[in-house]
Design a protein around this motif. Structure first.
Motif, PDB file in Angstrom:
ATOM      1  N   VAL A  77       5.920   5.670 -55.872  1.00 22.51           N
ATOM      2  CA  VAL A  77       6.860   5.104 -54.903  1.00 22.51           C
ATOM      3  C   VAL A  77       8.097   5.986 -54.912  1.00 22.51           C
ATOM      4  CG1 VAL A  77       8.275   3.108 -54.273  1.00 22.51           C
ATOM      5  CG2 VAL A  77       6.013   2.753 -55.262  1.00 22.51           C
ATOM      6  N   GLU A  78       8.582   6.326 -53.724  1.00 14.76           N
ATOM      7  CA  GLU A  78       9.808   7.105 -53.575  1.00 14.76           C
ATOM      8  C   GLU A  78      10.803   6.288 -52.759  1.00 14.76           C
ATOM      9  OE1 GLU A  78       9.137  11.090 -52.071  1.00 14.76           O
ATOM     10  OE2 GLU A  78       7.071  10.970 -52.762  1.00 14.76           O
ATOM     11  N   TYR A  79      12.081   6.487 -53.044  1.00 14.48           N
ATOM     12  CA  TYR A  79      13.144   5.762 -52.370  1.00 14.48           C
ATOM     13  C   TYR A  79      14.101   6.741 -51.695  1.00 14.48           C
ATOM     14  CZ  TYR A  79      11.332   2.276 -55.571  1.00 14.48           C
ATOM     15  OH  TYR A  79      10.504   1.449 -56.284  1.00 14.48           O
ATOM     16  N   PRO A  80      13.664   7.419 -50.643  1.00 16.53           N
ATOM     17  CA  PRO A  80      14.559   8.375 -49.991  1.00 16.53           C
ATOM     18  C   PRO A  80      15.694   7.655 -49.265  1.00 16.53           C
ATOM     19  CG  PRO A  80      12.512   8.186 -48.777  1.00 16.53           C
ATOM     20  CD  PRO A  80      12.363   7.361 -50.023  1.00 16.53           C
ATOM     21  N   VAL A  81      16.811   8.318 -49.163  1.00 17.38           N
ATOM     22  CA  VAL A  81      17.960   7.768 -48.444  1.00 17.38           C
ATOM     23  C   VAL A  81      17.769   8.076 -46.968  1.00 17.38           C
ATOM     24  CG1 VAL A  81      20.449   7.886 -48.156  1.00 17.38           C
ATOM     25  CG2 VAL A  81      19.444   8.083 -50.436  1.00 17.38           C
ATOM     26  N   ALA A  82      17.938   7.077 -46.138  1.00 17.90           N
ATOM     27  CA  ALA A  82      17.777   7.257 -44.695  1.00 17.90           C
ATOM     28  C   ALA A  82      19.041   6.812 -43.983  1.00 17.90           C
ATOM     29  CB  ALA A  82      16.594   6.449 -44.193  1.00 17.90           C
ATOM     30  N   ILE A  83      19.477   7.584 -43.029  1.00 17.07           N
ATOM     31  CA  ILE A  83      20.636   7.204 -42.224  1.00 17.07           C
ATOM     32  C   ILE A  83      20.216   6.056 -41.326  1.00 17.07           C
ATOM     33  CG2 ILE A  83      22.218   8.003 -40.423  1.00 17.07           C
ATOM     34  CD1 ILE A  83      21.965  10.811 -41.691  1.00 17.07           C
ATOM     35  N   GLY A  84      21.014   5.014 -41.325  1.00 14.82           N
ATOM     36  CA  GLY A  84      20.730   3.859 -40.489  1.00 14.82           C
ATOM     37  C   GLY A  84      19.839   2.825 -41.139  1.00 14.82           C
ATOM     38  N   GLY A  85      19.497   2.986 -42.390  1.00 14.73           N
ATOM     39  CA  GLY A  85      18.679   1.985 -43.067  1.00 14.73           C
ATOM     40  C   GLY A  85      17.853   2.599 -44.173  1.00 14.73           C
ATOM     41  N   ALA A  86      17.525   1.797 -45.131  1.00 15.73           N
ATOM     42  CA  ALA A  86      16.746   2.264 -46.275  1.00 15.73           C
ATOM     43  C   ALA A  86      15.257   2.159 -45.953  1.00 15.73           C
ATOM     44  CB  ALA A  86      17.077   1.428 -47.500  1.00 15.73           C
ATOM     45  N   HIS A  87      14.478   3.008 -46.569  1.00 14.05           N
ATOM     46  CA  HIS A  87      13.032   2.897 -46.489  1.00 14.05           C
ATOM     47  C   HIS A  87      12.439   3.418 -47.786  1.00 14.05           C
ATOM     48  CE1 HIS A  87      13.376   7.162 -45.235  1.00 14.05           C
ATOM     49  NE2 HIS A  87      12.117   7.284 -45.576  1.00 14.05           N
ATOM     50  N   PHE A  88      11.185   3.127 -47.969  1.00 13.26           N
ATOM     51  CA  PHE A  88      10.506   3.682 -49.126  1.00 13.26           C
ATOM     52  C   PHE A  88       9.118   4.118 -48.697  1.00 13.26           C
ATOM     53  CE2 PHE A  88       9.247  -0.702 -49.238  1.00 13.26           C
ATOM     54  CZ  PHE A  88       8.046  -0.777 -49.919  1.00 13.26           C
ATOM     55  N   ARG A  89       8.566   5.021 -49.499  1.00 12.76           N
ATOM     56  CA  ARG A  89       7.237   5.541 -49.217  1.00 12.76           C
ATOM     57  C   ARG A  89       6.531   5.760 -50.546  1.00 12.76           C
ATOM     58  NH1 ARG A  89       9.933  11.022 -47.175  1.00 12.76           N
ATOM     59  NH2 ARG A  89      10.293  11.958 -49.197  1.00 12.76           N
ATOM     60  N   GLY A  90       5.253   5.929 -50.462  1.00 14.23           N
ATOM     61  CA  GLY A  90       4.515   6.151 -51.689  1.00 14.23           C
ATOM     62  C   GLY A  90       3.044   6.357 -51.430  1.00 14.23           C
ATOM     63  N   THR A  91       2.281   6.273 -52.511  1.00 10.28           N
ATOM     64  CA  THR A  91       0.841   6.486 -52.450  1.00 10.28           C
ATOM     65  C   THR A  91       0.146   5.340 -53.176  1.00 10.28           C
ATOM     66  OG1 THR A  91       1.157   8.877 -52.427  1.00 10.28           O
ATOM     67  CG2 THR A  91      -1.036   8.080 -53.024  1.00 10.28           C
ATOM     68  N   ILE A  92      -0.870   4.815 -52.543  1.00 14.57           N
ATOM     69  CA  ILE A  92      -1.733   3.794 -53.141  1.00 14.57           C
ATOM     70  C   ILE A  92      -3.117   4.396 -53.286  1.00 14.57           C
ATOM     71  CG2 ILE A  92      -2.840   1.550 -52.786  1.00 14.57           C
ATOM     72  CD1 ILE A  92      -0.194   0.700 -51.399  1.00 14.57           C
ATOM     73  N   ARG A  93      -3.687   4.216 -54.463  1.00 17.40           N
ATOM     74  CA  ARG A  93      -5.027   4.719 -54.772  1.00 17.40           C
ATOM     75  C   ARG A  93      -6.003   3.561 -54.585  1.00 17.40           C
ATOM     76  NH1 ARG A  93      -6.679   9.098 -57.815  1.00 17.40           N
ATOM     77  NH2 ARG A  93      -4.470   9.570 -58.096  1.00 17.40           N
ATOM     78  N   ALA A  94      -6.942   3.735 -53.671  1.00 15.59           N
ATOM     79  CA  ALA A  94      -8.003   2.742 -53.460  1.00 15.59           C
ATOM     80  C   ALA A  94      -9.250   3.280 -54.143  1.00 15.59           C
ATOM     81  CB  ALA A  94      -8.245   2.518 -51.979  1.00 15.59           C
ATOM     82  N   ARG A  95      -9.581   2.703 -55.289  1.00 17.81           N
ATOM     83  CA  ARG A  95     -10.732   3.168 -56.071  1.00 17.81           C
ATOM     84  C   ARG A  95     -11.941   2.305 -55.720  1.00 17.81           C
ATOM     85  NH1 ARG A  95      -8.998   4.164 -61.682  1.00 17.81           N
ATOM     86  NH2 ARG A  95      -8.446   6.163 -60.751  1.00 17.81           N
ATOM     87  N   LEU A  96     -12.938   2.958 -55.137  1.00 12.72           N
ATOM     88  CA  LEU A  96     -14.163   2.293 -54.713  1.00 12.72           C
ATOM     89  C   LEU A  96     -15.236   2.483 -55.776  1.00 12.72           C
ATOM     90  CD1 LEU A  96     -16.043   1.051 -52.410  1.00 12.72           C
ATOM     91  CD2 LEU A  96     -16.569   3.439 -51.886  1.00 12.72           C
ATOM     92  N   PHE A  97     -15.882   1.391 -56.185  1.00 19.65           N
ATOM     93  CA  PHE A  97     -16.974   1.430 -57.166  1.00 19.65           C
ATOM     94  C   PHE A  97     -18.266   0.991 -56.503  1.00 19.65           C
ATOM     95  CE2 PHE A  97     -13.146   0.587 -59.638  1.00 19.65           C
ATOM     96  CZ  PHE A  97     -13.267   1.460 -60.704  1.00 19.65           C
ATOM     97  N   VAL A  98     -19.339   1.750 -56.730  1.00 18.24           N
ATOM     98  CA  VAL A  98     -20.676   1.354 -56.274  1.00 18.24           C
ATOM     99  C   VAL A  98     -21.628   1.478 -57.460  1.00 18.24           C
ATOM    100  CG1 VAL A  98     -20.271   2.131 -53.894  1.00 18.24           C
ATOM    101  CG2 VAL A  98     -21.396   3.670 -55.498  1.00 18.24           C
ATOM    102  N   ASN A  99     -22.749   0.775 -57.371  1.00 17.83           N
ATOM    103  CA  ASN A  99     -23.789   0.950 -58.379  1.00 17.83           C
ATOM    104  C   ASN A  99     -25.064   1.356 -57.663  1.00 17.83           C
ATOM    105  OD1 ASN A  99     -24.385  -1.499 -57.217  1.00 17.83           O
ATOM    106  ND2 ASN A  99     -24.856  -2.540 -59.107  1.00 17.83           N
TER     107      ASN A  99
END
Length: 143
Positions: A50-72
């Motif tokens: 998760v990153e918290y960059p400073v934005a003019i006119g309002g705050a936002h955040f961005r990041g990465t989610i790992r979706a780990r898929l399991f199969v058998n």
């Protein structure tokens, strides 16, 4: 019940999109309990960054989610064939197509983008050979 955090809300939106894939039995918002009996295929959603960059006119955040898929599968050939269906950019089991179907994941993020798949392989879990792949999804959310 307390309100969901914005991050949990985004993961819940991703879960909703992934549940449009009929082959996926369950999507977990946290890492699975590896001791439990789990019917595969399943996905676990893990916050990678998760990153918290400073934005003019309002705050936002961005990041990465790992979706780990399991199969058998009975063997590696069958398992990799099953994983290919989820890796394909289109089709009923496509992870990419499910997210691109609504990249705001129900309005819970400004955008979620599947950026790559990695870590494709097999491992032992509870004495059973399972196969997995990690889909990395970048998100941005304006506060």
């Amino acid at each position: 019940m307390a309100a969901l955090s914005a991050l949990t809300d985004i993961k819940d939106g991703i879960k909703t999109r992934l549940k449009t894939i009929a082959a996926i039995k369950e999507v977990y918002l946290q890492p699975m309990d590896t001791q439990a009996q789990i019917e595969l295929p399943v996905v676990e959603l893990i916050t990678d960054s998760v990153e918290y960059p400073v934005a003019i006119g309002g705050a936002h955040f961005r990041g990465t989610i790992r979706a780990r898929l399991f199969v058998n599968a009975i063997g590696a050939q069958e398992a990799y064939g099953a994983l290919d269906e989820f890796l394909d950019p289109s089709g009923a089991n496509s992870i990419l197509a499910a997210i691109e179907g609504d990249d705001t994941v129900g309005g819970k993020a400004d955008q979620v983008v599947v950026i790559r798949a990695e870590g494709i392989g097999g491992e032992e879990l509870n004495g059973q050979r399972i196969y997995s792949v990690d889909f990395l999804m970048d998100f941005v959310k304006t506060a």
